[in-house]
Design a protein around this motif. Structure first.
Motif, PDB file in Angstrom:
ATOM      1  N   ASP A   1       8.234 -24.782   4.298  1.00 18.71           N
ATOM      2  CA  ASP A   1       8.176 -23.836   5.413  1.00 18.71           C
ATOM      3  C   ASP A   1       7.407 -22.553   5.092  1.00 18.71           C
ATOM      4  OD1 ASP A   1       9.925 -22.634   3.661  1.00 18.71           O
ATOM      5  OD2 ASP A   1      11.455 -22.167   5.165  1.00 18.71           O
ATOM      6  N   GLY A   2       6.686 -22.531   3.979  1.00 16.29           N
ATOM      7  CA  GLY A   2       5.903 -21.355   3.623  1.00 16.29           C
ATOM      8  C   GLY A   2       6.734 -20.163   3.196  1.00 16.29           C
ATOM      9  N   SER A   3       8.035 -20.357   2.946  1.00 19.63           N
ATOM     10  CA  SER A   3       8.895 -19.231   2.573  1.00 19.63           C
ATOM     11  C   SER A   3       8.528 -18.654   1.210  1.00 19.63           C
ATOM     12  CB  SER A   3      10.370 -19.638   2.595  1.00 19.63           C
ATOM     13  OG  SER A   3      10.608 -20.783   1.799  1.00 19.63           O
ATOM     14  N   VAL A   4       7.894 -19.458   0.345  1.00 18.65           N
ATOM     15  CA  VAL A   4       7.488 -18.961  -0.973  1.00 18.65           C
ATOM     16  C   VAL A   4       6.363 -17.934  -0.858  1.00 18.65           C
ATOM     17  CG1 VAL A   4       5.694 -20.685  -1.468  1.00 18.65           C
ATOM     18  CG2 VAL A   4       7.035 -19.731  -3.345  1.00 18.65           C
ATOM     19  N   LEU A   5       5.698 -17.898   0.282  1.00 16.82           N
ATOM     20  CA  LEU A   5       4.557 -16.990   0.466  1.00 16.82           C
ATOM     21  C   LEU A   5       4.988 -15.595   0.899  1.00 16.82           C
ATOM     22  CD1 LEU A   5       2.278 -19.475   2.457  1.00 16.82           C
ATOM     23  CD2 LEU A   5       2.187 -18.986  -0.007  1.00 16.82           C
ATOM     24  N   LEU A   6       6.224 -15.441   1.363  1.00 11.19           N
ATOM     25  CA  LEU A   6       6.683 -14.152   1.873  1.00 11.19           C
ATOM     26  C   LEU A   6       6.877 -13.133   0.753  1.00 11.19           C
ATOM     27  CD1 LEU A   6       9.294 -15.347   4.537  1.00 11.19           C
ATOM     28  CD2 LEU A   6       7.159 -14.108   4.997  1.00 11.19           C
ATOM     29  N   ASP A   7       6.490 -11.898   1.010  1.00 14.98           N
ATOM     30  CA  ASP A   7       6.721 -10.802   0.076  1.00 14.98           C
ATOM     31  C   ASP A   7       8.146 -10.277   0.216  1.00 14.98           C
ATOM     32  OD1 ASP A   7       4.145 -10.850  -0.920  1.00 14.98           O
ATOM     33  OD2 ASP A   7       3.409  -9.261   0.399  1.00 14.98           O
TER      34      ASP A   7
ATOM     35  N   VAL B   1      -3.139 -35.239   5.676  1.00 12.25           N
ATOM     36  CA  VAL B   1      -1.902 -34.457   5.686  1.00 12.25           C
ATOM     37  C   VAL B   1      -1.354 -34.377   7.112  1.00 12.25           C
ATOM     38  CG1 VAL B   1      -0.866 -32.202   5.229  1.00 12.25           C
ATOM     39  CG2 VAL B   1      -2.661 -33.080   3.706  1.00 12.25           C
ATOM     40  N   PRO B   2      -0.211 -34.990   7.385  1.00  5.42           N
ATOM     41  CA  PRO B   2       0.432 -34.767   8.679  1.00  5.42           C
ATOM     42  C   PRO B   2       0.804 -33.286   8.818  1.00  5.42           C
ATOM     43  CG  PRO B   2       1.366 -36.685   7.593  1.00  5.42           C
ATOM     44  CD  PRO B   2       0.534 -35.971   6.570  1.00  5.42           C
ATOM     45  N   VAL B   3       0.624 -32.732   9.993  1.00  7.85           N
ATOM     46  CA  VAL B   3       0.829 -31.292  10.183  1.00  7.85           C
ATOM     47  C   VAL B   3       1.794 -31.025  11.335  1.00  7.85           C
ATOM     48  CG1 VAL B   3      -1.340 -30.540   9.145  1.00  7.85           C
ATOM     49  CG2 VAL B   3      -1.306 -31.257  11.542  1.00  7.85           C
ATOM     50  N   GLY B   4       2.109 -29.749  11.504  1.00  9.04           N
ATOM     51  CA  GLY B   4       3.063 -29.326  12.517  1.00  9.04           C
ATOM     52  C   GLY B   4       4.252 -28.599  11.924  1.00  9.04           C
ATOM     53  N   ARG B   5       4.163 -28.231  10.631  1.00  7.81           N
ATOM     54  CA  ARG B   5       5.235 -27.461  10.002  1.00  7.81           C
ATOM     55  C   ARG B   5       5.313 -26.075  10.647  1.00  7.81           C
ATOM     56  NH1 ARG B   5       2.227 -30.203   6.823  1.00  7.81           N
ATOM     57  NH2 ARG B   5       3.096 -31.769   5.411  1.00  7.81           N
ATOM     58  N   ARG B   6       6.505 -25.510  10.634  1.00  5.95           N
ATOM     59  CA  ARG B   6       6.686 -24.150  11.105  1.00  5.95           C
ATOM     60  C   ARG B   6       6.978 -23.254   9.914  1.00  5.95           C
ATOM     61  NH1 ARG B   6       4.601 -24.086  15.966  1.00  5.95           N
ATOM     62  NH2 ARG B   6       5.972 -22.442  16.745  1.00  5.95           N
ATOM     63  N   ASP B   7       6.678 -21.981  10.046  1.00  4.10           N
ATOM     64  CA  ASP B   7       6.920 -21.016   8.972  1.00  4.10           C
ATOM     65  C   ASP B   7       8.333 -20.469   9.061  1.00  4.10           C
ATOM     66  OD1 ASP B   7       4.310 -21.211   7.975  1.00  4.10           O
ATOM     67  OD2 ASP B   7       3.571 -19.756   9.441  1.00  4.10           O
ATOM     68  N   GLY B   8       9.056 -20.553   7.943  1.00  2.84           N
ATOM     69  CA  GLY B   8      10.413 -20.033   7.904  1.00  2.84           C
ATOM     70  C   GLY B   8      10.434 -18.514   7.881  1.00  2.84           C
ATOM     71  N   ARG B   9      11.554 -17.966   8.303  1.00  3.41           N
ATOM     72  CA  ARG B   9      11.712 -16.506   8.364  1.00  3.41           C
ATOM     73  C   ARG B   9      12.639 -15.978   7.274  1.00  3.41           C
ATOM     74  NH1 ARG B   9      10.220 -13.828  12.828  1.00  3.41           N
ATOM     75  NH2 ARG B   9      11.970 -12.374  12.558  1.00  3.41           N
ATOM     76  N   VAL B  10      13.153 -16.878   6.436  1.00  2.00           N
ATOM     77  CA  VAL B  10      14.089 -16.482   5.379  1.00  2.00           C
ATOM     78  C   VAL B  10      13.502 -16.866   4.025  1.00  2.00           C
ATOM     79  CG1 VAL B  10      16.404 -16.801   4.419  1.00  2.00           C
ATOM     80  CG2 VAL B  10      16.072 -16.764   6.914  1.00  2.00           C
ATOM     81  N   SER B  11      13.543 -15.933   3.086  1.00  2.00           N
ATOM     82  CA  SER B  11      13.062 -16.191   1.729  1.00  2.00           C
ATOM     83  C   SER B  11      13.914 -15.383   0.767  1.00  2.00           C
ATOM     84  CB  SER B  11      11.589 -15.799   1.602  1.00  2.00           C
ATOM     85  OG  SER B  11      11.097 -16.097   0.306  1.00  2.00           O
TER      86      SER B  11
END
Length: 327
Positions: free
Chosen positions: A84-90, A152-162
């Motif tokens: 969910d891209g949570s590792v990218l959040l600062d 790569v199948p796509v359609g993931r959403r970005d999480g809001r919690v990290s």
């Protein structure tokens, strides 16, 4: 059968196998809105994937550690809260984000995702998630390093919690035992075979001394290590070493995606305790032997396992405008 015909038949079987894996992923993943191959067909042009690949290629031209960095980012993202891209959040305020958790202290190449996101936003603003961009970038990092490519199948959403606190329990460390590794994978619906296959990602990259110091301590060298390899590691990481950059490549061809990792393991030259742990069970040892003997078999199974891992999909979320912060 003539060689050309045999090669064509093998290629056809490989494509059919991959198509089946992707179809299963599209149908089964998530339990909600599934990932798909045509998720952005109407909302974003095909050039978006090319923009991600260009950002990866440009970064690789300046820094050969980028592929390992991107692949590791994707692994560490998927193992905490799904891909969910949570590792990218600062980190923000009094909240310490995943990237600042102890297991993630050496993560890097975040800027490559930032650059790719900026390029994609210029094509279709607010459409493509950071999580999808990271999954695409990890694929491109492998392919551009000489490894396999895949759709790569796509359609993931970005999480809001990290949360940094979640990384210590979710991410198996370099000294993890076989049972700990198996538990981490099985807990996410991944098999023991996936564990062995995805560990092959260690064919790219570098490990700091702290990751394998336990195997070369003065009071006793791990007997599983080949003596000459152990001696080399001890020269690179002497006792009381304080050099932060000191360490060792994960395998001698650490900029190329190949099957050298498995061949090194079988000769007592696996770097991490968690690598060595894979040799402790007959079935996983046989799998390692297969990949050491056949790079095509490794590549085929790596694609399958990457598709399964990247399908750990968090269906709730948003599409971030900036990968480093929530909207």
């Amino acid at each position: 059968m003539a060689p050309a015909m045999a090669e064509a038949a093998a290629s056809s079987r490989s494509r059919s196998h991959l198509d089946l894996v992707v179809l299963m992923l599209v149908l089964l993943v998530g339990g909600g809105e599934a990932l798909s191959l045509d998720y952005y067909t109407k909302s974003c042009p095909q050039e978006a994937e090319a923009a991600v690949a260009a950002a990866v290629k440009q970064a690789m031209a300046k820094d050969r550690t980028v592929p390992a960095g991107l692949l590791r980012l994707h692994f560490h993202d998927c193992f905490v809260r799904g891909c969910d891209g949570s590792v990218l959040l600062d980190s923000s305020g009094n909240i310490s984000a995943e990237k600042d958790g102890p297991p993630n202290a050496s993560l890097h190449a975040f800027y490559v995702i930032d650059n790719a996101k900026a390029a994609v936003e210029a094509l279709c603003p607010g459409v493509v998630s950071c999580a999808d961009i990271l999954a695409l970038a990890a694929r491109d990092a492998v392919a551009l390093s000489g490894g396999p490519s895949w759709v790569v199948p796509v359609g993931r959403r970005d999480g809001r919690v990290s949360l940094a606190s979640e990384t210590t329990t979710a991410l198996p460390g370099p000294t993890a035992s076989f049972d700990q590794l198996k538990q981490a994978f099985h807990g996410r619906g991944l098999s023991t075979k996936d564990l062995v296959v995805l560990s092959g990602g260690h064919t790219l990259g570098f490990a700091h001394c702290s990751s394998f110091q336990n195997r070369i301590q003065q009071q006793g060298v791990d007997p599983a290590l080949h003596p000459s390899f152990a001696a080399t590691l001890r020269r690179s990481c002497p006792p009381n070493n304080t050099a932060r950059a000191a360490g060792s490549a994960l395998d001698p061809t650490s900029s190329s995606f190949d099957n050298t990792y498995y061949r090194m393991l079988l000769t007592g030259r696996g770097l991490l305790s968690s690598d060595e742990a894979l040799l402790t069970h007959p079935k996983t040892r046989a799998q390692i032997s297969l990949y050491a003997a056949s790079q095509p078999a490794f590549f085929r199974d790596f694609v399958d396992s990457m598709l399964r891992m990247s399908g750990l999909n968090n269906v709730a979320g948003e599409v971030r405008a900036n990968c480093r912060r929530v909207n």
